[in-house]
Design an enzyme around this catalytic site. Sequence first.
Site, short mmCIF file in Angstrom:
data_model
loop_
_atom_site.label_atom_id
_atom_site.label_comp_id
_atom_site.label_asym_id
_atom_site.label_seq_id
_atom_site.Cartn_x
_atom_site.Cartn_y
_atom_site.Cartn_z
N ARG A 76 -42.22 51.33 39.15
CA ARG A 76 -41.16 50.68 38.38
C ARG A 76 -41.08 49.18 38.67
O ARG A 76 -40.96 48.37 37.75
CB ARG A 76 -39.83 51.35 38.72
N TYR A 94 -32.54 43.42 32.90
CA TYR A 94 -33.08 44.77 32.78
C TYR A 94 -32.01 45.80 33.14
O TYR A 94 -31.06 45.53 33.88
CB TYR A 94 -34.32 44.98 33.66
N TRP A 185 -37.97 47.41 45.06
CA TRP A 185 -38.10 46.11 44.38
C TRP A 185 -36.74 45.46 44.15
O TRP A 185 -36.56 44.27 44.39
CB TRP A 185 -38.81 46.35 43.06
N ASP A 186 -35.75 46.24 43.70
CA ASP A 186 -34.41 45.71 43.41
C ASP A 186 -33.79 45.08 44.66
O ASP A 186 -33.22 43.99 44.61
CB ASP A 186 -33.48 46.82 42.91
N THR A 187 -33.87 45.81 45.76
CA THR A 187 -33.29 45.33 47.01
C THR A 187 -34.03 44.09 47.52
O THR A 187 -33.40 43.11 47.92
CB THR A 187 -33.33 46.43 48.08
#
Length: 237
Positions: A76, A94, A185-187
């Site tokens: 992702r 997103y 990735w988000d963190t």
Amino acid sequence: MINFDSVTVVIPVYNDVQALKDAVPKVIPILSSLTSQYELIIAEDASTDGSAECAAYYARNNPNIIHLHRNERLGRGSALTLAASKARGEIFCYFDVDMATDISHLEELLKHIREGFDIATGSRLLPESRIIRSTGREIKSRGYNFLVRLFLRSTLSDHQCGFKAFSISSIRMLLKETTDTHWFWDTEILVRAQKKGLKIAEIPVVWTEGQGTTVRSSDIWKMGRAILRLWWQLYVS
């Protein structure tokens, strides 16, 4: 119509055909009401359930929709990184295809970027947020975010809410150093942004756990190791 700058919205997809069919018809009218300059990128990661064909259909029938397909599943985070490299909007946004975060928050998210924030992110853990999810997932989420604040010195409450917006210059700068390709990735993006002193707005949201969504034990261990790896990179090595 609100005069937003040009906006790129990305929906990451992996074997989510029904959610994709539900999401796109809801998203397009909202985007059209906010700006005349938008593109919707469906970042589809080697799906095998018909998601690729569905995304291709939408792209053929709407010039504002772009289908990014990959023949191999690379994660992702990797799909979002690719979308950011292709984005033409001045604001990069997103959200998850299950639309667990109420889409009515999109206008507020974009406004924060236009008002000068580098990043705006939804939070399920602010006092004003209203969330519906299982007790087990709530405990795991709070525990995970506590560890991120403890080890990675973050001041944010929620790092994994899949509802974020960036100025395009900010996201591209951060991606030069971001290494994770999947859920962490988000963190990593938010932690690196704080380390660089970027201006971040955290907004309360209405969030409902999607049907069939799960947090596997293997994912928890992977993200725990990812926290320690990033801690080592930022504060030791």
